[in-house]
Enzyme design. Structure first.
Site, PDB file in Angstrom:
ATOM      1  N   ASN A  10       0.978  -1.205  -0.124  1.00 39.42           N
ATOM      2  CA  ASN A  10       0.043  -0.075  -0.128  1.00 39.42           C
ATOM      3  C   ASN A  10       0.911   1.232  -0.063  1.00 39.42           C
ATOM      4  O   ASN A  10       1.570   1.526   0.944  1.00 39.42           O
ATOM      5  CB  ASN A  10      -0.837  -0.251   1.268  1.00 39.42           C
ATOM      6  CG  ASN A  10      -1.729   1.073   1.551  1.00 39.42           C
ATOM      7  OD1 ASN A  10      -1.819   2.152   0.478  1.00 39.42           O
ATOM      8  ND2 ASN A  10      -2.364   1.285   2.658  1.00 39.42           N
ATOM      9  N   GLU A  95      -6.472   4.794   8.008  1.00 37.76           N
ATOM     10  CA  GLU A  95      -6.183   6.213   7.756  1.00 37.76           C
ATOM     11  C   GLU A  95      -7.389   6.864   7.036  1.00 37.76           C
ATOM     12  O   GLU A  95      -7.770   7.890   7.299  1.00 37.76           O
ATOM     13  CB  GLU A  95      -4.999   6.516   6.706  1.00 37.76           C
ATOM     14  CG  GLU A  95      -3.970   6.144   7.795  1.00 37.76           C
ATOM     15  CD  GLU A  95      -2.609   5.497   6.655  1.00 37.76           C
ATOM     16  OE1 GLU A  95      -2.628   5.624   5.503  1.00 37.76           O
ATOM     17  OE2 GLU A  95      -1.653   5.017   7.620  1.00 37.76           O
ATOM     18  N   GLU A 163      -5.300  -4.686  10.725  1.00 37.43           N
ATOM     19  CA  GLU A 163      -4.231  -3.823  10.870  1.00 37.43           C
ATOM     20  C   GLU A 163      -4.549  -3.071  12.267  1.00 37.43           C
ATOM     21  O   GLU A 163      -5.114  -2.033  12.338  1.00 37.43           O
ATOM     22  CB  GLU A 163      -4.290  -2.727   9.790  1.00 37.43           C
ATOM     23  CG  GLU A 163      -3.883  -3.391   8.245  1.00 37.43           C
ATOM     24  CD  GLU A 163      -3.262  -2.457   7.418  1.00 37.43           C
ATOM     25  OE1 GLU A 163      -2.242  -2.410   6.997  1.00 37.43           O
ATOM     26  OE2 GLU A 163      -3.879  -1.315   7.333  1.00 37.43           O
ATOM     27  N   GLY A 169       3.056   2.249  10.686  1.00 38.05           N
ATOM     28  CA  GLY A 169       4.172   3.216  10.499  1.00 38.05           C
ATOM     29  C   GLY A 169       4.751   3.488  11.710  1.00 38.05           C
ATOM     30  O   GLY A 169       5.330   4.443  11.929  1.00 38.05           O
ATOM     31  N   SER A 208       3.533  -2.404  10.143  1.00 37.13           N
ATOM     32  CA  SER A 208       5.147  -2.302  10.387  1.00 37.13           C
ATOM     33  C   SER A 208       5.613  -3.776   9.865  1.00 37.13           C
ATOM     34  O   SER A 208       6.644  -4.166  10.682  1.00 37.13           O
ATOM     35  CB  SER A 208       5.343  -2.032  11.806  1.00 37.13           C
ATOM     36  OG  SER A 208       5.088  -0.536  12.111  1.00 37.13           O
ATOM     37  N   GLY A 229       3.108  -1.220   4.222  1.00 37.17           N
ATOM     38  CA  GLY A 229       3.176   0.353   3.772  1.00 37.17           C
ATOM     39  C   GLY A 229       4.451   0.796   3.536  1.00 37.17           C
ATOM     40  O   GLY A 229       5.191   0.225   2.367  1.00 37.17           O
TER      41      GLY A 229
HETATM   42  P1  PGA Z   1       3.019   0.178   7.568  1.00 38.26           P
HETATM   43  O1  PGA Z   1       1.671   0.403   6.791  1.00 38.26           O
HETATM   44  O2  PGA Z   1       3.524  -1.215   6.951  1.00 38.26           O
HETATM   45  O3  PGA Z   1       3.835   1.411   7.043  1.00 38.26           O
HETATM   46  O4  PGA Z   1       2.967   0.023   8.920  1.00 38.26           O
HETATM   47  C1  PGA Z   1       0.711  -0.738   6.789  1.00 38.26           C
HETATM   48  C2  PGA Z   1      -0.550  -0.071   6.194  1.00 38.26           C
HETATM   49  O5  PGA Z   1      -1.096   1.007   6.688  1.00 38.26           O
HETATM   50  O6  PGA Z   1      -1.269  -0.786   5.326  1.00 38.26           O
END
Ligand code: PGA
Length: 248
Positions: A10, A95, A163, A169, A208, A229
């Site tokens: 993503n 988000e 998630e 993140g 993450s 992400g």
């Molecule tokens: P991240 O995001 O791997 O940067 O934690 C995952 C996501 O929001 O799909």
């Protein structure tokens, strides 16, 4: 039988034309691991170019509107996304639930619209840190899943991504035991919601995930892949996750 692993990147609001070469490199890694289903959801502006440059590699959208067309300034219909070359869309990312106030009902309608257009849908669910600390994580996620769950669901087109909001993140990842407990609860809820065929619906872990922790997370029962992400933006970072998935 275990489900094929599914690894989706993503890209969120990252990527200009200059990054199309990264998608091509990632597609090449994916092609070298044919036992894994892998894809990238770039910003919409790159969908057409990415899907043309890497035929056979699964390019998806990060969101879609639930309406087929009409007065929704700035939004994109499932037909538009499909015409651009996407074969699936993420819906209900935390988000968007937070920034665009998307409700479970919106997410359900978006998933149904995706299916109607012939697209796959990845529905995201996850608890906040406060909810986990209060011991409510499983309840919160199961309620979110029930309310976001599309009519006519089948494993052919539906994927769930768990998630935890606090893991996105942040570099923080839940314990393997917590991931196992949540994915088992989601599996049980899916059986309740759709009955036969629910075992084949893939449940991705997201938050993450990176090349260092992917193998451990992907080994957890009922973890059928990852939604990634930050670690999906280059082949250097994303490649090891696809490789880890290829070992199962
Ligand atoms: P991240 O995001 O791997 O940067 O934690 C995952 C996501 O929001 O799909």
């Amino acid at each position: 039988m275990a489900n094929r692993k599914y690894i989706v990147g993503n890209w969120k609001m990252n990527g200009l034309q200059a990054q199309l070469s990264d998608i091509a490199e990632i597609a090449a890694v994916a092609a070298a691991h044919p036992t894994v289903d892998a894809g990238i959801c770039p910003p919409v502006t790159l969908i057409a170019a990415a899907s043309q440059a890497s035929p056979g590699f699964a390019i998806g959208a990060q969101d879609c509107h639930f309406a087929a067309k009409g007065a929704h300034t700035g939004c994109l219909s499932t037909a538009m996304i499909k015409e651009a070359g996407a074969t699936y869309s993420i819906v209900g990312h935390s988000e968007r639930r937070a920034d665009q106030q998307e409700s479970d009902a919106d997410v359900k309608a978006k998933a149904e619209a995706a299916h109607e257009a012939g697209l796959g849908a990845i529905i995201c669910v996850g608890e906040t840190e406060e909810e986990r600390d209060a011991g409510e994580a499983i309840d919160v996620v199961c309620v979110q899943l029930s309310r976001s769950f599309p009519d006519g669901a089948s494993a052919d087109w539906l994927t769930i991504a768990y998630e935890p909001v606090w893991a996105i993140g942040t570099g923080r990842v839940p314990s393997v035991d917590d991931v196992a407990e949540m994915h088992a609860a989601i599996r049980t809820k899916l059986a309740e919601l759709m009955g036969q065929g629910s075992d084949a619906v893939r449940i991705l872990y997201g938050g993450s995930m990176n090349g260092g922790n992917a193998a451990e997370l992907l080994a957890v029962p009922n973890v059928d892949g990852g939604l990634v992400g930050g670690a999906s933006l280059t082949a250097e970072k994303f490649g090891p996750i696809i490789e880890a998935a290829g070992a199962f």
